[in-house]
Design a protein around this motif. Structure first.
Motif: not given
Length: 230
Positions: A162, A175, A179, A191, A203, A208
């Protein structure tokens, strides 16, 4: 040896490490294997003489005893090693009435030699309502294989994924993939280690579900946590 629960900052409740979570979610986290260098040495020394599980269970028992002090809206995350889960003793210390509010976080830093045996010990806990989370996802021994084998309710992405996600296309791709995977299997993604507003907004845009980090809050006391949840 159990640390104080962390307080809420602004309108955000914090977990036990002092990292607030968004959107506003009621959860307190108490890691048995805390990040203090001195306390980490205690666990290492205990493990070296065959008492690692005993020490971890003692910390968890003390932590779980705080449930009556927590607002009813709070869940409690406890960090446990695979060895402690395999000891078959967690069910003895998790009060059944609080099981639906309990999240067991299994760190990815610890090697799991037998997933079938681990599942056998987690199954009765999950039947009571306990949720399972993979902690430090992306930073441990087996990466995605660990997540697939464990099948957690919650995937907590390590801060190594992150940090700088707002400026690093490779991290954003990872990421996004995490997800997508979570959506496919019905897990939620948290995260960890968010430190800038740009990381947070990125994010959120990537989908997220939750976030933790010093941007959202820093450590406090159990009393402050209680006051924030009034």
């Amino acid at each position: 040896m159990a640390e104080e629960a962390e307080a809420a900052g602004r309108s955000h409740p914090r977990d036990h490490r002092g990292e607030a979570i968004w959107p506003c979610q009621t959860n307190a986290e108490t890691p048995a294997r805390c990040r203090s260098v001195r306390r980490s040495k205690w666990f290492k020394d205990a493990s070296d003489v065959g008492l690692g599980v005993e020490l971890e269970l003692a910390v968890l028992k003390t932590t779980l005893a705080t449930y009556p002090l927590l607002p009813a809206s709070l869940s409690l995350s406890i960090n446990t090693s695979p060895e402690t889960v395999m000891s078959r003793r967690l069910s003895d210390i998790i009060p059944p009435a609080y099981a639906p509010r309990t999240i067991i976080e299994i760190t990815e830093h610890a090697l799991v030699s037998n997933y079938a045996a681990l599942h056998a010990q987690l199954t009765p806990l999950k039947q009571l309502g306990v949720q399972v989370a993979v902690d430090d996802a992306g930073a441990g021994y087996s990466g995605l294989q660990h997540i697939v084998q464990l099948g957690p309710d919650i995937i907590k992405m390590d801060m190594s994924l992150t940090r700088s996600v707002d400026t690093d296309p490779a991290r954003r791709a990872l990421v996004r993939a995490m997800v997508f995977y979570a959506r496919e299997v019905g897990s939620r993604v948290v995260a960890e280690g968010i430190e800038t507003a740009s990381e947070l907004s990125t994010l959120e845009a990537l989908g997220t579900d939750r976030g933790q980090g010093y941007l959202l809050g820093k450590p406090g006391t159990l009393a402050a946590l209680q006051n924030a949840c009034v």
